[in-house]
Design a protein around this motif. Structure first.
Motif, PDB file in Angstrom:
ATOM      1  N   TYR A  63      50.940  42.382  33.104  1.00 43.55           N
ATOM      2  CA  TYR A  63      50.484  42.400  34.491  1.00 43.55           C
ATOM      3  C   TYR A  63      51.555  42.790  35.512  1.00 43.55           C
ATOM      4  O   TYR A  63      51.246  42.965  36.678  1.00 43.55           O
ATOM      5  CB  TYR A  63      49.885  41.044  34.856  1.00 43.55           C
ATOM      6  CG  TYR A  63      48.635  40.752  34.071  1.00 43.55           C
ATOM      7  CD1 TYR A  63      47.429  41.370  34.387  1.00 43.55           C
ATOM      8  CD2 TYR A  63      48.650  39.884  32.983  1.00 43.55           C
ATOM      9  CE1 TYR A  63      46.278  41.121  33.667  1.00 43.55           C
ATOM     10  CE2 TYR A  63      47.502  39.631  32.255  1.00 43.55           C
ATOM     11  CZ  TYR A  63      46.316  40.250  32.596  1.00 43.55           C
ATOM     12  OH  TYR A  63      45.176  40.001  31.872  1.00 43.55           O
ATOM     13  N   TYR A  74      44.082  36.601  34.037  1.00 43.35           N
ATOM     14  CA  TYR A  74      43.035  37.531  33.625  1.00 43.35           C
ATOM     15  C   TYR A  74      42.255  38.086  34.812  1.00 43.35           C
ATOM     16  O   TYR A  74      42.008  37.370  35.780  1.00 43.35           O
ATOM     17  CB  TYR A  74      42.000  36.813  32.761  1.00 43.35           C
ATOM     18  CG  TYR A  74      42.431  36.294  31.441  1.00 43.35           C
ATOM     19  CD1 TYR A  74      42.579  37.146  30.350  1.00 43.35           C
ATOM     20  CD2 TYR A  74      42.627  34.930  31.235  1.00 43.35           C
ATOM     21  CE1 TYR A  74      42.923  36.656  29.104  1.00 43.35           C
ATOM     22  CE2 TYR A  74      42.972  34.430  29.988  1.00 43.35           C
ATOM     23  CZ  TYR A  74      43.120  35.298  28.927  1.00 43.35           C
ATOM     24  OH  TYR A  74      43.456  34.806  27.697  1.00 43.35           O
ATOM     25  N   SER A  75      41.796  39.323  34.676  1.00 40.80           N
ATOM     26  CA  SER A  75      40.711  39.802  35.530  1.00 40.80           C
ATOM     27  C   SER A  75      39.431  39.275  34.876  1.00 40.80           C
ATOM     28  O   SER A  75      39.463  38.760  33.758  1.00 40.80           O
ATOM     29  CB  SER A  75      40.686  41.334  35.576  1.00 40.80           C
ATOM     30  OG  SER A  75      40.241  41.863  34.322  1.00 40.80           O
ATOM     31  N   THR A  76      38.323  39.425  35.538  1.00 39.73           N
ATOM     32  CA  THR A  76      37.055  38.967  34.964  1.00 39.73           C
ATOM     33  C   THR A  76      36.779  39.660  33.630  1.00 39.73           C
ATOM     34  O   THR A  76      36.411  39.013  32.646  1.00 39.73           O
ATOM     35  CB  THR A  76      35.906  39.233  35.958  1.00 39.73           C
ATOM     36  OG1 THR A  76      36.170  38.468  37.148  1.00 39.73           O
ATOM     37  CG2 THR A  76      34.558  38.856  35.380  1.00 39.73           C
ATOM     38  N   LEU A 131      39.290  47.954  35.176  1.00 37.40           N
ATOM     39  CA  LEU A 131      38.729  46.600  35.108  1.00 37.40           C
ATOM     40  C   LEU A 131      39.385  45.722  34.050  1.00 37.40           C
ATOM     41  O   LEU A 131      39.236  44.494  34.088  1.00 37.40           O
ATOM     42  CB  LEU A 131      37.218  46.665  34.836  1.00 37.40           C
ATOM     43  CG  LEU A 131      36.378  47.338  35.914  1.00 37.40           C
ATOM     44  CD1 LEU A 131      34.933  47.477  35.449  1.00 37.40           C
ATOM     45  CD2 LEU A 131      36.470  46.559  37.218  1.00 37.40           C
ATOM     46  N   LYS A 147      45.690  34.395  39.678  1.00 41.69           N
ATOM     47  CA  LYS A 147      44.495  34.263  38.843  1.00 41.69           C
ATOM     48  C   LYS A 147      43.304  34.762  39.652  1.00 41.69           C
ATOM     49  O   LYS A 147      43.146  34.416  40.820  1.00 41.69           O
ATOM     50  CB  LYS A 147      44.295  32.815  38.424  1.00 41.69           C
ATOM     51  CG  LYS A 147      45.297  32.355  37.419  1.00 41.69           C
ATOM     52  CD  LYS A 147      44.966  30.970  36.955  1.00 41.69           C
ATOM     53  CE  LYS A 147      45.370  30.875  35.518  1.00 41.69           C
ATOM     54  NZ  LYS A 147      44.718  29.834  34.818  1.00 41.69           N
ATOM     55  N   ARG A 148      42.482  35.598  39.028  1.00 35.42           N
ATOM     56  CA  ARG A 148      41.395  36.212  39.780  1.00 35.42           C
ATOM     57  C   ARG A 148      40.093  36.342  39.016  1.00 35.42           C
ATOM     58  O   ARG A 148      39.111  36.865  39.528  1.00 35.42           O
ATOM     59  CB  ARG A 148      41.828  37.578  40.283  1.00 35.42           C
ATOM     60  CG  ARG A 148      42.169  38.557  39.158  1.00 35.42           C
ATOM     61  CD  ARG A 148      43.016  39.694  39.693  1.00 35.42           C
ATOM     62  NE  ARG A 148      43.210  40.764  38.745  1.00 35.42           N
ATOM     63  CZ  ARG A 148      44.049  40.736  37.714  1.00 35.42           C
ATOM     64  NH1 ARG A 148      44.759  39.666  37.490  1.00 35.42           N
ATOM     65  NH2 ARG A 148      44.182  41.754  36.911  1.00 35.42           N
ATOM     66  N   ALA A 149      40.045  35.885  37.788  1.00 40.39           N
ATOM     67  CA  ALA A 149      38.820  36.015  37.000  1.00 40.39           C
ATOM     68  C   ALA A 149      37.725  35.113  37.558  1.00 40.39           C
ATOM     69  O   ALA A 149      37.963  33.950  37.872  1.00 40.39           O
ATOM     70  CB  ALA A 149      39.086  35.655  35.535  1.00 40.39           C
ATOM     71  N   ASP A 183      39.027  41.215  31.674  1.00 40.58           N
ATOM     72  CA  ASP A 183      40.056  40.817  30.703  1.00 40.58           C
ATOM     73  C   ASP A 183      39.611  39.551  29.981  1.00 40.58           C
ATOM     74  O   ASP A 183      39.669  39.459  28.760  1.00 40.58           O
ATOM     75  CB  ASP A 183      41.391  40.487  31.390  1.00 40.58           C
ATOM     76  CG  ASP A 183      42.147  41.662  31.952  1.00 40.58           C
ATOM     77  OD1 ASP A 183      41.856  42.816  31.582  1.00 40.58           O
ATOM     78  OD2 ASP A 183      43.057  41.417  32.766  1.00 40.58           O
TER      79      ASP A 183
END
Length: 131
Positions: A22, A68-70, A110, A29-31, A72
């Motif tokens: 990253y 994680y992204s959503t 994404l 954190k954004r998931a 990921d």
């Protein structure tokens, strides 16, 4: 001279992994947990794995340190089920489709490349063992 401008060294291998995937500094954190569960359960696992099982694993991974992204998170969680003895055979026919979808997510920004690479490695291992 006093080390004020030195980058902090990662405390452990998890931090090293996060920085390599990253960047430094990593994003917050954004998931979106619920969305990641839906993506994993419906779009990747095609409804074959019970949503509650997907939720359990997603909650564990989401609570960890990886930002994680959503997508990921969804791909990381779903990957675990592709080589799970209870689901590997049922998911076998969807491997190529999901790999293609993960590549498209990567191209759209994404998902980080490491999650696509990990999924591909799992699929390659499964193909080599005939699972």
């Amino acid at each position: 001279m006093f080390g004020f401008f030195r980058n902090k060294k990662p405390a452990n291998s998890v931090n090293e992994f996060i920085l390599s995937v990253y960047g430094n500094p990593p994003p917050p954190k954004r998931a979106n947990l619920d969305e990641a569960i839906t993506v994993a359960a419906k779009e990747i696992l095609m409804g074959i794995v019970d949503r509650q099982e997907v939720r359990k694993l997603a909650e564990i991974q989401h609570s960890g340190p990886i930002p994680y992204s959503t997508h990921d998170l969804a791909l990381s969680v779903a990957t675990s089920f592709f080589d799970h003895p209870d689901y590997a055979e049922s998911l076998k026919d969807f491997r190529a489709l999901v790999l293609l979808q993960s590549i498209m997510w990567f191209q759209e920004g994404l998902v980080a490349p490491v999650w696509v690479e990990n999924f591909e490695k799992i699929l390659t291992k499964l193909d080599q063992t005939g699972s």
